[in-house]
Design a protein around this motif. Structure first.
Motif, mmCIF file in Angstrom:
data_model
loop_
_atom_site.group_PDB
_atom_site.id
_atom_site.type_symbol
_atom_site.label_atom_id
_atom_site.label_comp_id
_atom_site.label_asym_id
_atom_site.label_seq_id
_atom_site.Cartn_x
_atom_site.Cartn_y
_atom_site.Cartn_z
ATOM 1 N N ALA A 181 93.828 24.741 32.053
ATOM 2 C CA ALA A 181 92.409 24.397 32.163
ATOM 3 C C ALA A 181 91.696 24.452 30.820
ATOM 4 C CB ALA A 181 91.704 25.269 33.191
ATOM 5 N N MET A 182 92.481 24.294 29.749
ATOM 6 C CA MET A 182 91.916 24.242 28.402
ATOM 7 C C MET A 182 92.390 22.965 27.721
ATOM 8 S SD MET A 182 92.610 28.230 27.392
ATOM 9 C CE MET A 182 91.612 28.230 25.918
ATOM 10 N N VAL A 183 91.490 22.338 26.983
ATOM 11 C CA VAL A 183 91.784 21.066 26.332
ATOM 12 C C VAL A 183 91.270 21.120 24.898
ATOM 13 C CG1 VAL A 183 91.379 18.557 26.357
ATOM 14 C CG2 VAL A 183 91.568 19.813 28.524
ATOM 15 N N ALA A 238 87.568 24.430 31.145
ATOM 16 C CA ALA A 238 87.006 23.892 32.393
ATOM 17 C C ALA A 238 86.189 24.953 33.126
ATOM 18 C CB ALA A 238 88.126 23.374 33.280
ATOM 19 N N LYS A 239 85.006 24.566 33.571
ATOM 20 C CA LYS A 239 84.137 25.489 34.292
ATOM 21 C C LYS A 239 84.607 25.649 35.737
ATOM 22 C CE LYS A 239 79.998 24.608 31.495
ATOM 23 N NZ LYS A 239 78.599 24.123 31.479
ATOM 24 N N TYR A 275 87.697 21.892 39.443
ATOM 25 C CA TYR A 275 89.001 21.471 39.972
ATOM 26 C C TYR A 275 89.439 22.472 41.031
ATOM 27 C CZ TYR A 275 91.102 25.173 37.116
ATOM 28 O OH TYR A 275 91.437 26.389 36.568
ATOM 29 N N ASP A 276 90.425 22.075 41.826
ATOM 30 C CA ASP A 276 90.943 22.925 42.897
ATOM 31 C C ASP A 276 92.249 23.574 42.433
ATOM 32 O OD1 ASP A 276 91.936 24.117 45.149
ATOM 33 O OD2 ASP A 276 91.996 22.308 46.383
ATOM 34 N N PRO A 277 92.238 24.861 42.125
ATOM 35 C CA PRO A 277 93.450 25.514 41.609
ATOM 36 C C PRO A 277 94.589 25.577 42.630
ATOM 37 C CG PRO A 277 91.723 27.130 42.031
ATOM 38 C CD PRO A 277 91.099 25.791 42.196
ATOM 39 N N ALA A 278 94.275 25.367 43.908
ATOM 40 C CA ALA A 278 95.314 25.416 44.941
ATOM 41 C C ALA A 278 96.016 24.079 45.133
ATOM 42 C CB ALA A 278 94.711 25.872 46.271
ATOM 43 N N ASP A 279 95.463 23.026 44.566
ATOM 44 C CA ASP A 279 96.057 21.696 44.713
ATOM 45 C C ASP A 279 97.028 21.455 43.566
ATOM 46 O OD1 ASP A 279 96.360 18.747 44.282
ATOM 47 O OD2 ASP A 279 95.035 18.636 46.016
ATOM 48 N N PRO A 280 98.325 21.193 43.860
ATOM 49 C CA PRO A 280 99.307 21.089 42.767
ATOM 50 C C PRO A 280 99.062 19.926 41.819
ATOM 51 C CG PRO A 280 100.285 20.412 44.854
ATOM 52 C CD PRO A 280 98.950 21.006 45.174
ATOM 53 N N VAL A 281 98.384 18.877 42.277
ATOM 54 C CA VAL A 281 98.093 17.735 41.412
ATOM 55 C C VAL A 281 96.748 17.909 40.717
ATOM 56 C CG1 VAL A 281 97.707 15.246 41.292
ATOM 57 C CG2 VAL A 281 99.515 16.158 42.752
ATOM 58 N N LYS A 282 95.715 18.247 41.485
ATOM 59 C CA LYS A 282 94.374 18.351 40.900
ATOM 60 C C LYS A 282 94.252 19.499 39.907
ATOM 61 C CE LYS A 282 91.984 16.054 44.695
ATOM 62 N NZ LYS A 282 90.966 16.155 45.762
ATOM 63 N N SER A 283 95.166 20.474 40.002
ATOM 64 C CA SER A 283 95.100 21.595 39.063
ATOM 65 C C SER A 283 95.855 21.333 37.767
ATOM 66 C CB SER A 283 95.662 22.863 39.725
ATOM 67 O OG SER A 283 97.022 22.690 40.087
ATOM 68 N N GLN A 313 91.206 13.920 33.504
ATOM 69 C CA GLN A 313 90.962 12.613 34.112
ATOM 70 C C GLN A 313 89.732 12.648 35.021
ATOM 71 O OE1 GLN A 313 92.808 9.669 33.570
ATOM 72 N NE2 GLN A 313 91.089 8.755 34.660
ATOM 73 N N GLU A 314 89.658 13.660 35.882
ATOM 74 C CA GLU A 314 88.609 13.701 36.899
ATOM 75 C C GLU A 314 87.252 14.122 36.361
ATOM 76 O OE1 GLU A 314 89.037 12.571 39.961
ATOM 77 O OE2 GLU A 314 91.065 12.052 39.309
ATOM 78 N N ASN A 315 87.230 14.793 35.214
ATOM 79 C CA ASN A 315 85.955 15.309 34.704
ATOM 80 C C ASN A 315 85.453 14.620 33.443
ATOM 81 O OD1 ASN A 315 85.237 17.819 36.427
ATOM 82 N ND2 ASN A 315 87.420 18.065 36.019
#
Length: 414
Positions: free
Chosen positions: A295-297, A310-311, A315-323, A330-332
Motif C-alpha cells: 500500500a505504498m507507492v 494509501a489511506k 482499498y479492501d485488504p481482504a480482497d486478493p485482487v483489490k489489495s 489503478q483504482e485510486n
C-alpha cells in the motif's frame, strides 16, 4: 493430482549450449533480435523469431516465418547442434542471479490439467498472441519455449533435486547478462518414477510466466486430438514443456508504470487529487524512493520523488485482487484522476520491469513521459491466492527474474 512426466529431450551439445540458449521470444522486438544474433548462427532466436532471417519487410505472422522456423530447427538437428536423449528423462534447471538461486524440474505437464484448472492461471490471454504461438508450435511440431510453473514446496522433491545438484552438471554456462544456467539430467528410471508420484500428490501447479505459450500449446494439443480421433491421451501432443519451481525459490520484481500526461491537470491539481487518497510526502533521501511495503507507492513528478501511502478505506485488504498495490494505484489514481480505464489498451501508459531499476523511470520522464510510479512487488503467495480464488491479476502485475532460456530443451509433439 498434477501430471508431470519425462520426455526425450532434444537439447544442444555441451559445446554449443551457451550459443544456442536465448531469451524468450517475447522480451525483445524483431530489430533487437536481429542485433542479438549477429555472428551467432546457433542462437535459438533463429527458430523462435525466424523473421530475423527474412527480409525486413516480412510480416512476422506470415506463413513463411513459421516454415523458416521449422526449417531452422530441422537444420540444427541435422547438423549436430542438437542431440536427443534415447529414453524419457526429467532435468534439473538451476539459475543463479546476483547470488540468488532458483532450481526447478524440467518435464512435461498435461493439457488436461490446464483445461481442468489443476494448472492455475492468473492472467487473461490475447487471441492474436495465441495465434502466433499456435502456428509456431504446430509448424515446428514442438514446444520450443518452456512454461514457467510453480508449486508449494514438497520436501521429498527437494531431496531428489539435492541428490542431483551434488553431482557434476550436464551444462554449466553464464549467459551474456551474467546469469548462471546449470542443468542436470535425471535419467534414473526410479527417480523419474518417484518424481511423477510426488507431483501426483501436488494439488495445483501455477503459471508464473508464459500464459500465452501455455494456452497455445494446449490449443495445438486440442487440434491434434481433433485430427486424431483415436488418440489415447499418451501422445506427446497431450503434454507441454514446463519448468516447475518450488514457490520458496522464486522472486518477483516490481513492475512500474509511466504515464504521458496528467489528464489536463496541472501538477498542483494532480497532487491535490492524489492527496485525497494517499498521504503524500516528498522524499528527501538519496536517489530514488523505493516502496518499503504494501500500500505504498513511489511517484516521480517534476524532478521530485514522493512517498505515497494509501489511506484507510481506499482499498479492501481482504480482497486478493483489490489489495494488490497495482490495483490500489489503478483504482485510486490511474482510472479516476488520469483517465486510464484500461491499461491494456491505453497508449498513454507504459510499463517498466523492475530489472531496469528506478533510474529508468527518471530517464523515461526526462524523455517525455510526465509522471512515473514505482510499485511494491507482488508476492508469489499473492499470485497463488488470486489463482486459487479463480480471479485474475491486473495486467503487468508481475515481473519474474531471471528469465528462462529457450532452446535448452525442445519437446517434440510426435
Amino acid at each position: 493430482m498434477a501430471v508431470v512426466r519425462p520426455f526425450k529431450g532434444i537439447r544442444p551439445t555441451k559445446e554449443l549450449v551457451d550459443k544456442v540458449a536465448a531469451l524468450p521470444y517475447d522480451v525483445m522486438n524483431t530489430e533487437e533480435a536481429r542485433e542479438m544474433v549477429k555472428e551467432n548462427p546457433y542462437s535459438f532466436l533463429h527458430v523462435d523469431k525466424a523473421q530475423i532471417d527474412l527480409p525486413i519487410e516480412t510480416n512476422q505472422y506470415d506463413e513463411i516465418v513459421y516454415n523458416t522456423a521449422r526449417g531452422n530447427l530441422d537444420k540444427m538437428r541435422e547438423n549436430g547442434t542438437y542431440i536427443q536423449d534415447g529414453s524419457p528423462c526429467m532435468y534439473v534447471y538451476r539459475q543463479v542471479m546476483d547470488g540468488r538461486v532458483q532450481t526447478g524440474i524440467v518435464g512435461c505437464t498435461s493439457i488436461d490439467d490446464y483445461m481442468n484448472n489443476i494448472i492455475k492461471k492468473h492472467e487473461n490471454t490475447r487471441a492474436e498472441k495465441e495465434r502466433d504461438r499456435i502456428n509456431h508450435v504446430n509448424y515446428c511440431n514442438a514446444n520450443t519455449g518452456p512454461i514457467f510453473l510453480t508449486y508449494r514446496n514438497v520436501g521429498e522433491i527437494d531431496e531428489i533435486v539435492a541428490k542431483y545438484t551434488a553431482e557434476e552438471p550436464e551444462y554449466n554456462f553464464v549467459s551474456e547478462d551474467g546469469i548462471s544456467h546449470i542443468i542436470w539430467v535425471i535419467d534414473n528410471a526410479s527417480d523419474v518414477k518417484r518424481l511423477e508420484e510426488l507431483f501426483s500428490g501436488v494439488d495445483y501447479l501455477y503459471i508464473a510466466d508464459g500464459h500465452h505459450r501455455a494456452a497455445s500449446a494446449v490449443n495445438v494439443g486440442k487440434m491434434r486430438r481433433e485430427a486424431n480421433k483415436e488418440y489415447t491421451g499418451e501422445e506427446e501432443f497431450n503434454f507441454f514443456l514446463s519448468v516447475i519451481f518450488p514457490a520458496d525459490d522464486l522472486y518477483i520484481m516490481d513492475y512500474n508504470r509511466v504515464v504521458k500526461d496528467l489528464n489536463n491537470n496541472s501538477s498542483e491539481e494532480f497532487l491535490a487529487k492524489v492527496n485525497e487518497k494517499f498521504d503524500v510526502e516528498e522524499y528527501v533521501g538519496e536517489g530514488q524512493y523505493k516502496p518499503e511495503g504494501k500500500a505504498m507507492v513511489g511517484m516521480y513528478l517534476d524532478g521530485k520523488w514522493y512517498k505515497l501511502t494509501a489511506k484507510e478505506g481506499t482499498y479492501d485488504p481482504a480482497d486478493p485482487v483489490k489489495s494488490l498495490d497495482v490495483s490500489i494505484l489503478q483504482e485510486n489514481v490511474l482510472t479516476p484522476i488520469l483517465g486510464i480505464d484500461d491499461p491494456k489498451t491505453s497508449d498513454r501508459i507504459d510499463f517498466v520491469g523492475g530489472i531496469r531499476g528506478l533510474g529508468e523511470l527518471e530517464r523515461r520522464v526526462a524523455e517525455g513521459m510526465k509522471v512515473a510510479f514505482a510499485m511494491y512487488p507482488t508476492s508469489i503467495e499473492e499470485l497463488m491466492n488470486i489463482a486459487d480464488a479463480g480471479k485474475l491479476m491486473p495486467p503487468k502485475s508481475t515481473w519474474f527474474e531471471p528469465k528462462l532460456r529457450s532452446g535448452i530443451f525442445v519437446h517434440e509433439l510426435t
